[in-house]
Write a protein that holds these residues in place. Structure first.
Motif, PDB file in Angstrom:
ATOM      1  N   LEU A  29       0.817  -1.306  -0.062  1.00 53.80           N
ATOM      2  CA  LEU A  29      -0.093  -0.171   0.000  1.00 53.80           C
ATOM      3  C   LEU A  29       0.764   1.191  -0.084  1.00 53.80           C
ATOM      4  O   LEU A  29       0.636   2.455  -0.701  1.00 53.80           O
ATOM      5  N   TYR A  30       2.044   1.097   0.683  1.00 53.11           N
ATOM      6  CA  TYR A  30       2.856   2.303   0.915  1.00 53.11           C
ATOM      7  C   TYR A  30       3.327   2.784  -0.427  1.00 53.11           C
ATOM      8  O   TYR A  30       3.301   3.791  -1.333  1.00 53.11           O
ATOM      9  N   ASP A  31       3.940   1.725  -1.097  1.00 56.46           N
ATOM     10  CA  ASP A  31       4.588   1.614  -2.421  1.00 56.46           C
ATOM     11  C   ASP A  31       3.701   2.243  -3.365  1.00 56.46           C
ATOM     12  O   ASP A  31       3.923   2.970  -4.296  1.00 56.46           O
ATOM     13  N   HIS A  32       2.607   1.612  -3.378  1.00 49.45           N
ATOM     14  CA  HIS A  32       1.323   2.055  -4.332  1.00 49.45           C
ATOM     15  C   HIS A  32       0.869   3.538  -4.227  1.00 49.45           C
ATOM     16  O   HIS A  32       0.934   4.283  -5.230  1.00 49.45           O
ATOM     17  N   ILE A  33       0.731   3.769  -2.815  1.00 38.77           N
ATOM     18  CA  ILE A  33       0.206   5.086  -2.448  1.00 38.77           C
ATOM     19  C   ILE A  33       1.268   6.258  -3.019  1.00 38.77           C
ATOM     20  O   ILE A  33       1.028   7.328  -3.476  1.00 38.77           O
ATOM     21  N   GLN A  34       2.597   5.835  -3.300  1.00 38.00           N
ATOM     22  CA  GLN A  34       3.669   6.757  -3.659  1.00 38.00           C
ATOM     23  C   GLN A  34       3.392   6.874  -5.076  1.00 38.00           C
ATOM     24  O   GLN A  34       3.878   7.775  -5.783  1.00 38.00           O
ATOM     25  N   ARG A  35       2.976   5.848  -5.793  1.00 35.91           N
ATOM     26  CA  ARG A  35       2.821   6.065  -7.245  1.00 35.91           C
ATOM     27  C   ARG A  35       1.426   6.506  -7.686  1.00 35.91           C
ATOM     28  O   ARG A  35       1.215   6.425  -8.848  1.00 35.91           O
ATOM     29  N   LEU A  36       0.691   6.951  -6.900  1.00 35.92           N
ATOM     30  CA  LEU A  36      -0.704   7.335  -7.262  1.00 35.92           C
ATOM     31  C   LEU A  36      -0.475   8.611  -7.996  1.00 35.92           C
ATOM     32  O   LEU A  36       0.486   9.307  -7.742  1.00 35.92           O
ATOM     33  N   THR A  37      -1.565   9.260  -8.697  1.00 34.11           N
ATOM     34  CA  THR A  37      -1.623  10.638  -9.519  1.00 34.11           C
ATOM     35  C   THR A  37      -1.857  11.496  -8.605  1.00 34.11           C
ATOM     36  O   THR A  37      -2.511  11.418  -7.526  1.00 34.11           O
ATOM     37  N   PHE A  38      -1.440  12.923  -9.051  1.00 28.53           N
ATOM     38  CA  PHE A  38      -1.661  14.056  -8.251  1.00 28.53           C
ATOM     39  C   PHE A  38      -3.295  14.100  -8.112  1.00 28.53           C
ATOM     40  O   PHE A  38      -3.587  14.602  -7.008  1.00 28.53           O
ATOM     41  N   THR A  39      -3.841  13.735  -9.248  1.00 32.72           N
ATOM     42  CA  THR A  39      -5.402  14.004  -9.118  1.00 32.72           C
ATOM     43  C   THR A  39      -5.956  13.134  -8.138  1.00 32.72           C
ATOM     44  O   THR A  39      -6.875  13.498  -7.313  1.00 32.72           O
ATOM     45  N   TYR A  40      -5.435  11.884  -7.749  1.00 31.76           N
ATOM     46  CA  TYR A  40      -5.862  11.161  -6.725  1.00 31.76           C
ATOM     47  C   TYR A  40      -5.671  11.941  -5.569  1.00 31.76           C
ATOM     48  O   TYR A  40      -6.669  11.748  -4.539  1.00 31.76           O
ATOM     49  N   HIS A  41      -4.469  12.416  -5.292  1.00 36.69           N
ATOM     50  CA  HIS A  41      -4.200  12.959  -3.807  1.00 36.69           C
ATOM     51  C   HIS A  41      -4.791  14.048  -3.614  1.00 36.69           C
ATOM     52  O   HIS A  41      -5.128  14.566  -2.731  1.00 36.69           O
ATOM     53  N   ASP A  42      -5.350  14.944  -4.941  1.00 33.17           N
ATOM     54  CA  ASP A  42      -5.963  16.132  -4.761  1.00 33.17           C
ATOM     55  C   ASP A  42      -7.676  15.841  -4.167  1.00 33.17           C
ATOM     56  O   ASP A  42      -8.051  16.623  -3.474  1.00 33.17           O
ATOM     57  N   ARG A  43      -8.063  14.720  -4.385  1.00 37.63           N
ATOM     58  CA  ARG A  43      -9.533  14.445  -3.907  1.00 37.63           C
ATOM     59  C   ARG A  43      -9.425  13.362  -2.960  1.00 37.63           C
ATOM     60  O   ARG A  43     -10.408  13.142  -2.506  1.00 37.63           O
ATOM     61  N   THR A  44      -8.355  12.914  -2.485  1.00 40.26           N
ATOM     62  CA  THR A  44      -8.291  11.974  -1.226  1.00 40.26           C
ATOM     63  C   THR A  44      -7.930  12.703   0.021  1.00 40.26           C
ATOM     64  O   THR A  44      -6.818  13.288   0.089  1.00 40.26           O
ATOM     65  N   LYS A  45      -8.624  12.327   1.077  1.00 41.28           N
ATOM     66  CA  LYS A  45      -8.143  12.821   2.341  1.00 41.28           C
ATOM     67  C   LYS A  45      -6.919  12.122   2.802  1.00 41.28           C
ATOM     68  O   LYS A  45      -7.057  10.716   2.995  1.00 41.28           O
ATOM     69  N   THR A  46      -6.131  12.763   3.609  1.00 40.00           N
ATOM     70  CA  THR A  46      -4.878  11.901   4.161  1.00 40.00           C
ATOM     71  C   THR A  46      -5.309  10.950   5.125  1.00 40.00           C
ATOM     72  O   THR A  46      -4.788   9.938   5.161  1.00 40.00           O
ATOM     73  N   GLY A  47      -6.222  11.606   5.931  1.00 44.02           N
ATOM     74  CA  GLY A  47      -6.712  10.745   7.323  1.00 44.02           C
ATOM     75  C   GLY A  47      -7.441   9.459   6.851  1.00 44.02           C
ATOM     76  O   GLY A  47      -7.210   8.319   7.330  1.00 44.02           O
ATOM     77  N   GLU A  48      -8.017   9.458   5.567  1.00 43.30           N
ATOM     78  CA  GLU A  48      -8.762   8.355   5.283  1.00 43.30           C
ATOM     79  C   GLU A  48      -7.671   7.202   4.614  1.00 43.30           C
ATOM     80  O   GLU A  48      -7.671   5.965   4.829  1.00 43.30           O
ATOM     81  N   LEU A  49      -6.766   7.781   3.805  1.00 41.37           N
ATOM     82  CA  LEU A  49      -5.608   7.105   3.539  1.00 41.37           C
ATOM     83  C   LEU A  49      -4.926   6.336   4.822  1.00 41.37           C
ATOM     84  O   LEU A  49      -4.510   5.109   4.647  1.00 41.37           O
ATOM     85  N   LEU A  50      -4.719   7.174   5.724  1.00 38.36           N
ATOM     86  CA  LEU A  50      -4.160   6.647   6.858  1.00 38.36           C
ATOM     87  C   LEU A  50      -4.672   5.586   7.689  1.00 38.36           C
ATOM     88  O   LEU A  50      -4.136   4.352   7.788  1.00 38.36           O
ATOM     89  N   GLN A  51      -5.968   5.824   7.726  1.00 39.82           N
ATOM     90  CA  GLN A  51      -6.939   4.805   8.204  1.00 39.82           C
ATOM     91  C   GLN A  51      -7.047   3.606   7.589  1.00 39.82           C
ATOM     92  O   GLN A  51      -6.999   2.254   8.180  1.00 39.82           O
ATOM     93  N   ARG A  52      -7.053   3.632   6.308  1.00 39.36           N
ATOM     94  CA  ARG A  52      -7.114   2.424   5.663  1.00 39.36           C
ATOM     95  C   ARG A  52      -5.787   1.628   5.576  1.00 39.36           C
ATOM     96  O   ARG A  52      -5.968   0.505   5.607  1.00 39.36           O
ATOM     97  N   SER A  53      -4.695   2.049   5.469  1.00 43.13           N
ATOM     98  CA  SER A  53      -3.526   1.581   5.455  1.00 43.13           C
ATOM     99  C   SER A  53      -3.177   1.135   6.846  1.00 43.13           C
ATOM    100  O   SER A  53      -1.971   0.513   7.118  1.00 43.13           O
ATOM    101  N   THR A  54      -3.739   1.534   7.924  1.00 38.62           N
ATOM    102  CA  THR A  54      -3.620   0.952   9.230  1.00 38.62           C
ATOM    103  C   THR A  54      -4.398  -0.063   9.939  1.00 38.62           C
ATOM    104  O   THR A  54      -4.525  -1.131   9.847  1.00 38.62           O
ATOM    105  N   SER A  55      -5.532   0.742  10.040  1.00 35.68           N
ATOM    106  CA  SER A  55      -6.525   0.128  10.879  1.00 35.68           C
ATOM    107  C   SER A  55      -7.388  -0.971  10.065  1.00 35.68           C
ATOM    108  O   SER A  55      -7.672  -2.105  10.411  1.00 35.68           O
ATOM    109  N   ASP A  56      -7.701  -0.816   8.747  1.00 38.91           N
ATOM    110  CA  ASP A  56      -8.131  -1.728   7.794  1.00 38.91           C
ATOM    111  C   ASP A  56      -7.173  -2.838   7.656  1.00 38.91           C
ATOM    112  O   ASP A  56      -7.627  -4.044   7.393  1.00 38.91           O
ATOM    113  N   VAL A  57      -5.796  -2.640   7.545  1.00 43.38           N
ATOM    114  CA  VAL A  57      -4.865  -3.615   7.174  1.00 43.38           C
ATOM    115  C   VAL A  57      -5.033  -4.438   8.261  1.00 43.38           C
ATOM    116  O   VAL A  57      -4.874  -5.849   8.414  1.00 43.38           O
TER     117      VAL A  57
END
Ligand code: DCP
Ligand code: MG
Length: 605
Positions: free
Chosen positions: A113-141
């Motif tokens: 996930l970490y590797d993949h998130i590094q490679r996502l587009t700017f557009t994706y990061h523009d529309r995604t909240k950091t907290g959401e990414l954090l939660q998914r890559s910790t609590s959901d994992v």
């Protein structure tokens, strides 16, 4: 330092499936044998348990009171001890193997996930909240990890215990066997009923958890704004509200669990009671022996216990499945193809850039750039001037292909920009961003961030000197080893900008983009930077975004922008010769400077 841009050799995209169990199975690739071994261990443990009861039956019915010698008794005793050891050992082993699988899969998933998130587009990061990414890559994992470590293995154990003990009872007495599973259909129905409901509630709970994380994360990043505007009460209230909502959803989730428990308990208890009573009657009537009854009473517990737990496990599994989906949503997000594109020259670019009628819109929104046409010859400086929001940053962000232009054409050295590999392009372009970000590392590490080779101190100093920050750094007690606070708070805004300039200069790019790079720097320092840069900008095509005429006037081409369009272009002299925005800005700034000068003069006198 070796470049670590290697893609992990496993590709979890294969583990994405609409069938979530299948997906989770695929996600286990490389660990399946270990997991299988864990299951076999469970099977052996289950067999040992059942064998204990059968041995008990044999002991009571055929040995006890039949006048066997002490050797036989000792042998039977050894048998009991041996079976207990067997069961314990294999339960332990399978637990370990399951944990190994779960931790291994989770470790890999987090890395992926970490590797993949590094490679996502700017557009994706523009529309995604950091907290959401954090939660998914910790609590959901974590929920997925528990799925393998606890639930899946428990399910295996339940099924095995159920099957083994059922078959054992079946060989002893068929009616009893049928009787002991009579309630299963009802239990399954109850479990399925709760499963769906718990799934939904768990999903709602995780969503709210992500919301809470986002709130927390934003609040922490924006702590200075909060304090400056004295909005602590508001922020605390907002957090408490989100937290309250999480509490509510958590309660609703638990409520489902606590409704399920008693209902399955009652069913199981009833089943057990009926089994014991009927078994006892059969023993009294002589249909079965006492030994059989005792063995049955022992084994039936291991049928009923699993049935009771089956529901619980299935209900808990829903958490793992929901989290699996949430994780997969990130995995399926498309990566920015860094190495796609046919053009990847061996050497450097020359830096001839031509915009022809370029237009651009963010993510299908309104166009923020229209009819942009200009030419930048190799080594020339292009300055962009314009009101805030006029599209300057958007324009320069097209060059490294952070975003794709939607119309017209941009060529670099005569070839369409879209045909260049992004990675190559970015290795040729250096950017000093409008709001530079520094890492919580030493200043030296920050400056050398963009270069993968070993860098000598001399090179670092040279870059720092050019950015007029060398002396400042030396004045710190730890010099270049000074740790930068999170987001560089221990440095002033201007110092941060200059460290960022040094970081970009050290990369020695062919194309240089300075996005308002000197906005937080006083006029004097800006002059110093400008002088140093003049030397450095030689041979590089440079884009300078600035608000001060002083900064832009020496550029070979000045573009004045307004509302996504170029409204004026030319050299300083050309633009001064015609009425328009540029001359207005110039006169205004000159007047302000004059007033400042005379005021300074007045105070000096
Ligand atoms: N915009 C957007 N999505 C983004 C970034 C910007 O929709 N991720 C919009 C906001 C503006 C327009 O694009 O309406 C132009 O924004 P720029 O950042 O390009 O504007 P400038 O760089 O010219 O403004 P400033 O001088 O404030 O930096
Ligand atoms: Mg900008």
């Amino acid at each position: 330092m070796a470049p670590v841009i290697k893609k992990p050799d496993y590709n979890l995209i294969n583990a994405v499936s609409d069938n979530r169990l299948l997906g989770l199975w695929r996600m286990m690739t490389g660990y399946r044998y270990i997991y299988l071994a864990a299951t076999i261990g469970l099977g052996i443990a289950a067999l040992s348990k059942t064998a204990t009861y059968l041995l008990l039956r044999y002991f009571i019915d055929d040995i006890l009171g039949k006048g066997y010698g002490w050797q036989t008794l000792a042998l039977i005793g050894l048998g009991f001890v041996g079976l207990a050891l067997f069961e314990g050992t294999f339960t332990f082993l399978s637990g370990r193997l399951a944990a190994q699988t779960a931790e291994g899969v989770a470790l890999r998933l987090r890395n992926y996930l970490y590797d993949h998130i590094q490679r996502l587009t700017f557009t994706y990061h523009d529309r995604t909240k950091t907290g959401e990414l954090l939660q998914r890559s910790t609590s959901d994992v974590e929920a997925v990890r528990r799925f393998y470590a606890d639930q899946a293995i428990a399910l295996g154990r339940i099924v095995l215990l159920f099957v083994v003990n059922f078959l054992a009872i079946w060989t002893l007495q068929r009616q009893l066997a049928v009787l002991s599973v009579a309630v299963v259909p009802v239990l399954v129905l109850v479990s399925v009923f709760f499963f769906g409901r718990v799934s939904k509630r768990y999903e709602a709970y995780q969503e709210q958890d992500a919301e809470l994380q986002t709130t927390l994360q934003e609040n922490l990043s924006g702590v200075r704004v909060v304090k400056a505007f004295a909005r602590q009460d508001y922020e605390i209230g907002k957090f408490e509200q989100e937290n309250w909502e999480k509490y509510q959803r958590g309660r609703r989730l638990i409520l489902m669990h606590s409704l399920y428990w008693p209902s399955s308990d009652i069913l199981a208890g009833f089943q057990m009671l009926v089994g014991f009573v009927i078994g006892a009657i059969m023993a009294i009537n002589g249909t079965i022996t006492v030994g059989t009854y005792l063995a049955y009473a022992g084994m039936v517990i291991w049928i009923i216990w699993p049935m009771r737990n089956l529901g619980r496990i299935i209900v808990q599994m829903s958490a793992g499945l929901v989290s699996y989906d949430r994780v997969c949503e990130i995995i399926t997000e498309e990566e920015e193809p860094l190495t796609e594109g046919s053009i990847k020259p061996a050497g450097h670019v020359r830096g001839e850039i031509v915009f022809d009628n370029v237009s651009f819109a963010y993510n299908g929104g309104e166009t923020v750039l229209n009819d942009i046409s200009f030419r930048c010859n190799p080594g020339e400086r292009v300055a962009l001037l314009g009101s805030t929001g006029s599209g300057k940053t958007s324009l320069v962000n097209l060059l490294p292909r952070f975003y794709e232009y939607t119309g017209g054409s941009i060529t670099l050295d005569g070839k369409e920009l879209k045909d260049y590999q992004r990675r190559y392009l970015r290795s040729q372009i250096g950017i000093v961003e409008q709001e530079p970000f520094l890492f919580s590392r030493s200043i030296r590490e920050n400056i050398t961030y963009g270069v993968l080779r070993d860098v000598s101190d001399e090179e670092v100093y040279a870059a720092a000197r050019a950015a007029a920050i060398h002396d400042v750094i030396l004045s710190f007690p730890d010099g270049y080893n000074t740790q930068v606070g999170e987001r560089g708070v221990t440095l002033s805004g201007g110092q941060k900008q200059r460290v960022a300039i040094a970081r970009t200069l050290l990369r020695d790019p062919r194309i240089l983009i300075l996005d308002d790079a000197t906005s937080s720097v006083d006029t004097e320092t800006e002059g110093a930077i400008r002088q140093a840069l003049t030397h450095l900008m030689q041979g590089r095509s440079t884009f300078i975004i600035a608000h001060r005429i002083q900064t832009v006037m020496y550029a070979e081409l000045i573009l004045v922008m307004d509302h996504g369009r170029i409204i004026q272009s030319g050299t300083h002299d050309e633009l001064m010769a015609q009425p328009g925005a540029y001359r207005r800005i110039y006169e205004m700034q000159a007047r302000v400077e004059d007033e400042l000068q005379s005021e300074l003069q007045a105070t000096a006198d």
